[in-house]
Design an enzyme around this catalytic site. Structure first.
Site, short mmCIF file in Angstrom:
data_model
loop_
_atom_site.label_atom_id
_atom_site.label_comp_id
_atom_site.label_asym_id
_atom_site.label_seq_id
_atom_site.Cartn_x
_atom_site.Cartn_y
_atom_site.Cartn_z
N SER A 1 15.69 -17.99 12.50
CA SER A 1 15.34 -19.35 12.55
C SER A 1 16.24 -20.37 13.08
O SER A 1 17.13 -19.93 13.28
CB SER A 1 15.36 -19.33 10.50
N GLY B 161 14.97 -23.70 11.90
CA GLY B 161 15.04 -24.64 11.11
C GLY B 161 13.59 -25.47 10.76
O GLY B 161 13.16 -24.44 9.98
N GLY C 231 10.99 -23.82 12.61
CA GLY C 231 10.28 -21.85 12.44
C GLY C 231 10.90 -21.05 12.85
O GLY C 231 12.53 -20.56 12.84
N GLY D 291 17.39 -20.21 4.68
CA GLY D 291 17.24 -19.04 5.07
C GLY D 291 17.67 -17.59 3.93
O GLY D 291 17.01 -16.82 4.25
N ASP D 292 17.67 -18.73 2.84
CA ASP D 292 18.09 -17.22 1.77
C ASP D 292 16.18 -16.73 1.61
O ASP D 292 16.27 -15.74 1.34
CB ASP D 292 18.69 -17.69 0.61
#
Lengths: 311, 311
Positions: free
Chosen positions: B217, B219, B222, B248-249
């Site tokens: 990831s 931010g 993408g 992120g979760d």
């Protein structure tokens, strides 16, 4: 027995970080938790001096359970906190390793219902019967009437106990009519409450409003006392660097111990200045340095002040 | 059932202050407490999407009790956290009212004994039998071996469950040999773990070390996925301002849901980008904005990447 009241007892959490940098994420190196709130700190100092102390006030939720667990570990201190449904507050102090400076976050405390307040007042009326002196310290949690301390001062007086009040703002002003025996604002709190920049004038104003005696703390400049027997000033023999957060609580502890022992004002003030300095010498509020206490208690300068000339 | 593992579950405390000023004392206007830790946030997102989710991990002490109490209020989420003697950590996030910026303090977590770790591994082996997918997220509390996730990945594989791993540093590197199905580092974690500044190179390196697929990831840029079927990139159609902490979760939640449903990688990645954006649109990690989720899921651009030319 000395009874200390902490209506907004707290769990004091201290975080050690390398350096506090706003807008970043910090890994906390050390985290310490300890029961706090001014009255709890007063009780710790009194217990360390060998006094028989009972802690009451309000505590609730898992945070309340944590702080009570910590209190149980203090020798000579009896926990008589009254449970409330809300969650006790915590305070978070972030100590920066690079400069040792502290940044503090104080929660407001649990919302207390009028039923809980009545239950506390009833319990207080029972506890105070065993007390020679009662200390009433700190802020009020949300939900309590601003005259909460006034009510407790009246109950204490009715039971023959002397009272030492250390609070600020409306809870201070609203308690004066009940005639507390000693009120201990610091200079800033006194100025805010009375509008008097001069401590002597402010103290006289609090006495005119009902306080029997007023002791104003001015950090390293020491104490000014306005009592029925006259005005006195007590100053430490030297300035100490350290942590000032517990100095006021140590001062209240000395005032309570002095009242309990029936000591004269010069003796009480000498002890109050020495114990405040002993608190500054320790990194955590509620602790006092025995060596500083011993060294300062014979060296504090106490002078009687004469009434100002009228002009 | 999707099983989310949070070995260092936390009570996330958020303080609203007028303005964060180091070396001063702050009155906290609002204090919010909520169960947290990456795996708990993943579980919240999955529960909100209607998935059958079980939360396991380690929790202890009054702080553990508080976070479990909060978890019980989440519909569709089963609490199977395993108790430890130590006190669960809290994280404190101070949000400044003047600029909205957040300053975060992360405690390290309770010291976990080897007996407690064995008890957890035994309980995990039972829970994983009902799971189609297991997510393993976040840091390890003190006392756990750095190959803790490796052991859980092997147990999950033995029970026929797929695994999604989101951690960093040694716990990430030590888990690769166990062959996790998907590893989701962010670009900074990937660079730190592999020494590769280039995400595609880093992802290939993690696959060479044992990860079946890697999703990186970056931010608002993408996701980059390196899978047995090829490499893909998925990017949001627009940039959203907001709170990136839960993105992120939410991404891990989408990966777990995609694996559980047997979806193809382009579909999984589209959903992962949309759900990450939906998390950014909400002020608290673990929440997703349904409107942003709907709007983005059809608009995410997914492209297949060709193998880099050798040169």
């Amino acid at each position: 027995m000395i009874l200390t009241v902490t209506l907004n007892a707290a769990l004091d959490v201290t975080y050690g970080v390398d350096s506090l940098r706003p807008r970043t994420s910090h890994r906390v190196g050390t985290a310490h938790r300890r029961a706090g709130g001014k009255g709890v700190n007063v009780a710790r100092v009194l217990a360390a001096l060998g006094h028989d102390v009972t802690v009451t006030g309000l505590a609730g939720g898992p945070t309340g359970a944590l702080l009570r667990e910590d209190l149980r570990a203090v020798a000579g201190l009896r926990d008589e906190l009254v449970p409330v449904a809300g969650e006790s507050r915590q305070t978070v102090t972030v100590v920066s390793g690079d400069d040792g400076d502290a940044t503090v976050f104080n929660e407001q405390g649990p919302k207390v219902s009028s039923r809980e307040w009545r239950a506390f007042a009833d319990r207080f009326a029972v506890l105070v019967r065993e007390a020679s002196v009662v200390t009433l310290c700190g802020s009020l949690p949300p939900g309590l009437p601003s005259d909460a301390y006034a009510r407790l001062v009246r109950t204490a007086a009715g039971a023959g106990a002397l009272t030492v009040l250390d609070t600020s703002g409306p809870p201070l002003l609203d308690a004066l009519g009940a005639g507390p025996d000693v009120v201990k604002p610091n200079a800033a709190e006194l100025a805010a409450a009375t509008g008097c920049a001069d401590a002597a004038e402010g103290a006289a104003r609090l006495r005119a409003l009902g306080a029997r005696s007023v002791v104003v703390s001015s950090g390293p400049d020491g104490l000014l006392a306005d009592t029925p027997g006259g005005r006195l000033r007590a100053a430490p023999p030297e300035r100490l660097a350290g942590n000032p957060t517990g100095a006021g609580d140590a001062c209240v502890a000395a005032l309570a111990a002095g009242l309990a022992g029936g000591a004269d004002w010069p003796v009480v003030l000498r002890e109050a200045v020495a114990l405040s300095a002993a608190a500054v010498a320790r990194p955590v509020a509620g602790d006092v340095d025995a060596g500083v206490h011993r060294r300062f208690r014979t060296a504090v300068i106490v002078e009687e002040l004469h009434a100002p000339q009228s002009h």
